[in-house]
Design an enzyme around this catalytic site. Structure first.
Site, PDB file in Angstrom:
ATOM      1  N   GLU A  46      -2.266 -13.492   7.036  1.00  0.00           N
ATOM      2  CA  GLU A  46      -1.359 -13.795   5.867  1.00  0.00           C
ATOM      3  C   GLU A  46      -0.125 -14.294   5.916  1.00  0.00           C
ATOM      4  O   GLU A  46       0.329 -14.416   4.676  1.00  0.00           O
ATOM      5  CB  GLU A  46      -2.475 -12.454   4.972  1.00  0.00           C
TER       6      GLU A  46
ATOM      7  N   HIS B  46     -10.305  -8.361   9.684  1.00  0.00           N
ATOM      8  CA  HIS B  46      -9.586  -8.802  10.518  1.00  0.00           C
ATOM      9  C   HIS B  46      -9.130  -9.102  11.543  1.00  0.00           C
ATOM     10  O   HIS B  46     -10.012 -10.810  12.238  1.00  0.00           O
ATOM     11  CB  HIS B  46      -7.965  -9.118  10.056  1.00  0.00           C
TER      12      HIS B  46
ATOM     13  N   GLU C  65       0.871  -1.075   0.001  1.00  0.00           N
ATOM     14  CA  GLU C  65       0.598  -0.139   0.121  1.00  0.00           C
ATOM     15  C   GLU C  65       0.950   1.181   0.579  1.00  0.00           C
ATOM     16  O   GLU C  65       0.714   2.143  -0.630  1.00  0.00           O
ATOM     17  CB  GLU C  65      -0.560  -0.015   1.370  1.00  0.00           C
TER      18      GLU C  65
ATOM     19  N   HIS D 267      -1.060  -7.456   9.887  1.00  0.00           N
ATOM     20  CA  HIS D 267      -2.232  -8.081   8.492  1.00  0.00           C
ATOM     21  C   HIS D 267      -1.000  -9.375   7.854  1.00  0.00           C
ATOM     22  O   HIS D 267      -1.601 -10.690   8.303  1.00  0.00           O
ATOM     23  CB  HIS D 267      -2.299  -7.477   7.799  1.00  0.00           C
TER      24      HIS D 267
ATOM     25  N   VAL E 242      -6.996   0.176  12.525  1.00  0.00           N
ATOM     26  CA  VAL E 242      -8.172   0.161  12.216  1.00  0.00           C
ATOM     27  C   VAL E 242      -8.570  -1.902  13.181  1.00  0.00           C
ATOM     28  O   VAL E 242      -7.661  -2.508  12.852  1.00  0.00           O
ATOM     29  CB  VAL E 242      -8.770   0.033  11.423  1.00  0.00           C
TER      30      VAL E 242
END
Length: 265
Positions: A177, A209, A89, A146, A205
């Site tokens: 992941e 997930h 990102e 994440h 946030v």
């Protein structure tokens, strides 16, 4: 001279978490830099689409936000991410900024949360302070990151190492992941003999997930897997953006970018 700070987040479709995290970070930046106009962009096209369709909320992508700033005559722009690390990102955001470099007099970007050694030490202290009531014998604290195939994924084992080096032996980090996988974390906590597990997202946030993969009722969630093995599980659905210490880290990265921008003239 018109100047703006564009705050770039992955985004979330969870309205309550967005207010407590992304909007709280944006508000802190707005108060710190009153001479800059604050703008928002999300990197997740999926979340942008959900918010538009479900809530009639229109949020720009990074490119759309930069295009608007260019058309509105802004000359100096700081792009500050609210991302945990310099992964995909962040790469996408940097590529967009470079694409627009010739449209502004000055434009540069700030760093994500974990960018240098001092950031790991700071985040370690912030997380330990936030969870200190659970740091006792018989309890292990598990953070869910994440995870990514990007090389930036090394930030997770690095942070786990810094926690251990600072004496926080009951703290563990896994990812949804990538590595460290939850299986490895389960093996780690099994060796401790503890009976209670505290789960908390290592994400800005508390979104999908956190609610589903971490705290969900489905049998694959971290909570369900641990409960099936006989542990007592406490879930804290608290995004890191809710922590003042984390917001301060982003503010410092934005200050650093602001100093660089002003030094450029």
């Amino acid at each position: 001279m018109k100047q703006a700070i564009l705050v770039v987040s992955f985004g979330t479709s969870y309205q309550e978490s967005r207010k407590k995290t992304i909007e709280a970070i944006e508000q802190a930046i707005k108060e710190e830099f009153p001479e800059y106009e604050l703008r928002r962009a999300f990197t997740s096209r999926i979340i942008i689409g959900i918010l538009k369709k479900r809530d009639n909320i229109y949020i720009d992508s990074v490119e759309e936000a930069l295009e608007k700033l260019a058309l509105e005559g802004f000359q100096r722009v700081i792009v500050q991410p609210t991302l945990v690390m310099g992964g995909e990102e962040n790469d996408h955001m940097v590529a967009a900024v470079k694409q627009y470099e010739n449209r502004f007099k000055r434009i540069l970007w700030g760093k994500p949360l974990l960018s240098e050694e001092a950031d790991y030490e700071r985040l370690c202290s912030v997380l330990a302070e936030d969870t200190k009531e659970y740091d006792r014998e018989g309890t292990e604290i598990l953070f869910m990151g994440h995870g990514t195939e990007h090389e930036a994924n090394e930030c997770y084992p690095r942070l786990a190492e810094v926690l251990k080096q600072n004496g926080y032996g009951r703290y563990h980090i896994g990812t949804v992941e990538a590595e460290p996988a939850f299986e490895a974390v389960k093996e780690e906590v099994k060796k401790t003999g503890s009976s209670r597990m505290v789960l908390q997202p290592l994400m800005i946030v508390s979104g999908d997930h956190a609610h589903n993969d971490m705290a969900g009722e489905g049998e694959e969630s971290w909570k369900s897997q641990l409960e099936s093995e006989g542990y007592q599980v406490v879930c804290r659905l608290k995004g890191m953006g809710e922590l003042e210490g984390v917001r301060s880290m982003f503010l410092d990265h934005a200050r650093e970018a602001c100093k660089k921008l002003e030094a450029m003239g």
